[in-house]
Scaffold this motif. Structure first.
Motif, PDB file in Angstrom:
ATOM      1  N   GLY A  84     -33.644 -13.820 -67.315  1.00 19.09           N
ATOM      2  CA  GLY A  84     -32.482 -13.252 -66.655  1.00 19.09           C
ATOM      3  C   GLY A  84     -31.889 -12.083 -67.410  1.00 19.09           C
ATOM      4  N   GLU A  85     -32.458 -11.723 -68.562  1.00 21.39           N
ATOM      5  CA  GLU A  85     -31.941 -10.606 -69.355  1.00 21.39           C
ATOM      6  C   GLU A  85     -32.294  -9.275 -68.695  1.00 21.39           C
ATOM      7  N   LEU A  86     -31.365  -8.308 -68.841  1.00 21.39           N
ATOM      8  CA  LEU A  86     -31.637  -6.967 -68.352  1.00 21.39           C
ATOM      9  C   LEU A  86     -32.625  -6.291 -69.298  1.00 21.39           C
ATOM     10  N   THR A  87     -33.678  -5.728 -68.736  1.00 22.23           N
ATOM     11  CA  THR A  87     -34.739  -5.122 -69.534  1.00 22.23           C
ATOM     12  C   THR A  87     -34.947  -3.682 -69.104  1.00 22.23           C
ATOM     13  N   GLN A  88     -34.962  -2.788 -70.092  1.00 19.84           N
ATOM     14  CA  GLN A  88     -35.201  -1.372 -69.815  1.00 19.84           C
ATOM     15  C   GLN A  88     -36.703  -1.101 -69.829  1.00 19.84           C
ATOM     16  N   LEU A  89     -37.235  -0.646 -68.695  1.00 23.29           N
ATOM     17  CA  LEU A  89     -38.649  -0.310 -68.634  1.00 23.29           C
ATOM     18  C   LEU A  89     -38.911   0.978 -69.419  1.00 23.29           C
ATOM     19  N   PRO A  90     -40.135   1.149 -69.903  1.00 17.73           N
ATOM     20  CA  PRO A  90     -40.451   2.360 -70.675  1.00 17.73           C
ATOM     21  C   PRO A  90     -40.240   3.628 -69.844  1.00 17.73           C
ATOM     22  N   SER A  91     -39.923   4.731 -70.530  1.00 14.68           N
ATOM     23  CA  SER A  91     -39.757   6.010 -69.844  1.00 14.68           C
ATOM     24  C   SER A  91     -41.122   6.535 -69.381  1.00 14.68           C
ATOM     25  N   THR A  92     -41.101   7.394 -68.385  1.00 15.41           N
ATOM     26  CA  THR A  92     -42.336   7.971 -67.844  1.00 15.41           C
ATOM     27  C   THR A  92     -42.210   9.486 -67.828  1.00 15.41           C
ATOM     28  N   GLN A  93     -43.369  10.166 -67.851  1.00  9.72           N
ATOM     29  CA  GLN A  93     -43.348  11.617 -67.780  1.00  9.72           C
ATOM     30  C   GLN A  93     -43.085  12.054 -66.350  1.00  9.72           C
ATOM     31  N   GLY A  94     -42.002  12.817 -66.174  1.00  3.74           N
ATOM     32  CA  GLY A  94     -41.621  13.238 -64.830  1.00  3.74           C
ATOM     33  C   GLY A  94     -42.101  14.618 -64.447  1.00  3.74           C
ATOM     34  N   GLY A  95     -42.463  15.440 -65.441  1.00  3.24           N
ATOM     35  CA  GLY A  95     -42.902  16.787 -65.116  1.00  3.24           C
ATOM     36  C   GLY A  95     -43.017  17.665 -66.341  1.00  3.24           C
ATOM     37  N   LEU A  96     -43.320  18.938 -66.076  1.00  3.07           N
ATOM     38  CA  LEU A  96     -43.427  19.952 -67.120  1.00  3.07           C
ATOM     39  C   LEU A  96     -42.643  21.178 -66.684  1.00  3.07           C
ATOM     40  N   MET A  97     -42.032  21.871 -67.638  1.00  4.37           N
ATOM     41  CA  MET A  97     -41.276  23.078 -67.337  1.00  4.37           C
ATOM     42  C   MET A  97     -41.558  24.139 -68.390  1.00  4.37           C
ATOM     43  N   MET A  98     -41.392  25.404 -68.000  1.00  2.00           N
ATOM     44  CA  MET A  98     -41.626  26.507 -68.909  1.00  2.00           C
ATOM     45  C   MET A  98     -40.332  27.303 -69.093  1.00  2.00           C
ATOM     46  N   VAL A  99     -39.968  27.539 -70.340  1.00  2.00           N
ATOM     47  CA  VAL A  99     -38.776  28.328 -70.671  1.00  2.00           C
ATOM     48  C   VAL A  99     -39.076  29.799 -70.385  1.00  2.00           C
ATOM     49  N   PHE A 100     -38.159  30.477 -69.678  1.00  2.00           N
ATOM     50  CA  PHE A 100     -38.342  31.904 -69.442  1.00  2.00           C
ATOM     51  C   PHE A 100     -37.158  32.737 -69.920  1.00  2.00           C
ATOM     52  N   LYS A 101     -35.995  32.125 -70.121  1.00  2.00           N
ATOM     53  CA  LYS A 101     -34.829  32.883 -70.580  1.00  2.00           C
ATOM     54  C   LYS A 101     -34.035  32.031 -71.570  1.00  2.00           C
ATOM     55  N   PRO A 102     -34.375  32.101 -72.861  1.00  2.00           N
ATOM     56  CA  PRO A 102     -33.617  31.331 -73.844  1.00  2.00           C
ATOM     57  C   PRO A 102     -32.418  32.119 -74.358  1.00  2.00           C
ATOM     58  N   TYR A 103     -31.317  31.418 -74.545  1.00  2.00           N
ATOM     59  CA  TYR A 103     -30.149  31.961 -75.238  1.00  2.00           C
ATOM     60  C   TYR A 103     -30.049  31.221 -76.570  1.00  2.00           C
ATOM     61  N   SER A 104     -28.987  31.441 -77.302  1.00  2.00           N
ATOM     62  CA  SER A 104     -28.923  30.855 -78.638  1.00  2.00           C
ATOM     63  C   SER A 104     -28.887  29.328 -78.602  1.00  2.00           C
ATOM     64  N   ARG A 105     -28.133  28.733 -77.648  1.00  2.00           N
ATOM     65  CA  ARG A 105     -27.975  27.280 -77.672  1.00  2.00           C
ATOM     66  C   ARG A 105     -28.344  26.611 -76.356  1.00  2.00           C
ATOM     67  N   MET A 106     -28.797  27.383 -75.379  1.00  2.00           N
ATOM     68  CA  MET A 106     -29.265  26.808 -74.117  1.00  2.00           C
ATOM     69  C   MET A 106     -30.320  27.735 -73.535  1.00  2.00           C
ATOM     70  N   SER A 107     -31.004  27.278 -72.495  1.00  2.00           N
ATOM     71  CA  SER A 107     -32.095  28.059 -71.904  1.00  2.00           C
ATOM     72  C   SER A 107     -32.183  27.779 -70.416  1.00  2.00           C
ATOM     73  N   TYR A 108     -32.782  28.748 -69.711  1.00  2.00           N
ATOM     74  CA  TYR A 108     -33.221  28.539 -68.341  1.00  2.00           C
ATOM     75  C   TYR A 108     -34.731  28.314 -68.365  1.00  2.00           C
ATOM     76  N   ALA A 109     -35.196  27.348 -67.575  1.00  2.00           N
ATOM     77  CA  ALA A 109     -36.620  27.035 -67.507  1.00  2.00           C
ATOM     78  C   ALA A 109     -37.010  26.820 -66.051  1.00  2.00           C
ATOM     79  N   LEU A 110     -38.300  27.016 -65.756  1.00  2.00           N
ATOM     80  CA  LEU A 110     -38.836  26.823 -64.415  1.00  2.00           C
ATOM     81  C   LEU A 110     -39.708  25.584 -64.410  1.00  2.00           C
ATOM     82  N   VAL A 111     -39.453  24.682 -63.454  1.00  2.00           N
ATOM     83  CA  VAL A 111     -40.266  23.465 -63.333  1.00  2.00           C
ATOM     84  C   VAL A 111     -41.642  23.857 -62.805  1.00  2.00           C
TER      85      VAL A 111
END
Length: 351
Positions: A304-331
């Motif tokens: 009856g314990e709550l169990t967290q299932l393992p994470s899964t790979q949802g996709g890949l993205m490519m960075v095209f416009k990086p700033y100093s502390r954040m970025s825009y990327a395309l999925v």
């Protein structure tokens, strides 16, 4: 007879060991990165991207630079053009790609001989990201919006203006640079709530007319919506070019998908996303990141314990416009619908 049989079994065993060793060496040299259905030759066509091409050959497209044998005799050896032929070769036991350069189209006439200009293959669909960058830009945290030029009014005391109208802007503007009207949009925050920057949304294009003191006179050339007092005026961003390749970051990075600009609800392939990682984390244009989606929380049928299932790979993205502390990327790939808060990190490396 027994001796011959023993020798024969020993020879077969040695041959088997040799085959296994050769297979292991083959894999260790990088052949496991090549898709089973990879072609030996591929002619590049208009509309291809480096991601598309590398995905034809490689199980992990971001590993393209490690197998690409650039031609040192070409002016820019990293560029590939429509009409070029890519050849998959064995380079001293390891896979590599070589380039057979296609000839540009030549038009002949009694008087004129012209060579058609060729546009290099880009890493990702440039038309998608350049349209986005025209409509969205970032004012990084620490740079106040009140330092930017802004509309103080239109002719005849108009508060709202449109294409063809003349407006007045407080701020010193460059005279010969295309300008744009922008309006503050979403404020980007890290997963921990730290401010990273302010989105600026494109409203329309402006043309500089004259400057007197700190007041500039401009004409609205176009407007997606009405231009209002206090809208910001900035030089338009230059479109990005094709001079980068899909590749993994040099260092291991981990962050989060923090926004989907433009109010996108369901994030999938060829959608632009904002990340709380930037150049301070080592990101550069072309870096590919993996998206990990948290597993479901279920109830164990026995305890009856709550169990967290393992994470899964949802996709890949490519960075095209990086700033100093954040970025825009395309999925680039999405196995599932991505969500705000998903973890992004360096892709799993094949050894």
């Amino acid at each position: 007879m027994l001796v011959q049989k023993t020798l024969r079994h020993g020879a077969l065993f040695a041959l088997l060991l040799g085959s296994l060793a050769a297979g292991a060496a083959h894999a260790a040299n990088g052949w496991e990165r090549i898709r089973d259905d990879a072609p030996e030759r591929y002619v590049v066509v208009r509309g291809d991207t480096l991601w598309d091409i590398s995905a034809r050959f490689l199980t992990s497209p971001w590993q393209w630079p490690t197998l690409w044998q650039a031609n040192p005799q070409i002016q820019n050896p990293h560029r590939i053009y429509p009409g070029d032929t890519l050849v998959l070769r064995d380079c001293e036991g390891a896979p590599c790609f070589a380039l057979e350069t296609g000839q540009p189209v030549v038009k002949l006439s009694p008087r004129v001989r012209t060579i058609e200009p060729r546009e290099a293959v880009a890493a990702l669909p440039l038309e998608v990201v350049n349209v986005f960058l025209r409509q969205h830009r970032l004012q990084e945290a620490g740079r106040a919006l009140n330092e930017l030029g802004y509309v103080i009014g239109g002719e005849n005391q108009r508060f709202i203006s449109g294409a063809g109208d003349t407006l007045y802007v407080r701020g010193v503007l460059p005279a010969d640079t295309p300008m744009g009207f922008y309006r503050p949009g979403e404020e980007y925050l890290s997963a921990s709530g730290e401010p990273l920057g302010q989105e600026l949304v494109y409203i329309g294009e402006a043309r500089f007319i004259s400057q007197q003191g700190d007041i500039a006179r401009v004409e609205a050339l176009s407007a997606r919506q009405e231009v209002r007092n206090n809208d910001i005026v900035l030089p338009l961003d230059e479109p990005i070019e094709a001079d980068f390749q899909p590749r993994a970051p040099l260092n291991d990075v981990a962050g989060h998908l923090i926004a989907a600009p433009g109010g996108v609800r369901f994030i999938g392939r060829l959608q632009v996303v904002a990340l709380d990682l930037g150049t301070e984390d080592g990101l550069q244009p072309g870096h590919v990141l993996q998206v990990d989606q948290q597993g479901e929380l279920i109830s164990d049928p026995r305890s009856g314990e709550l169990t967290q299932l393992p994470s899964t790979q949802g996709g890949l993205m490519m960075v095209f416009k990086p700033y100093s502390r954040m970025s825009y990327a395309l999925v680039m790939q999405a196995a599932n619908v991505l969500s705000i808060g998903d973890v992004v990190r360096s892709p799993e490396r094949q050894r």
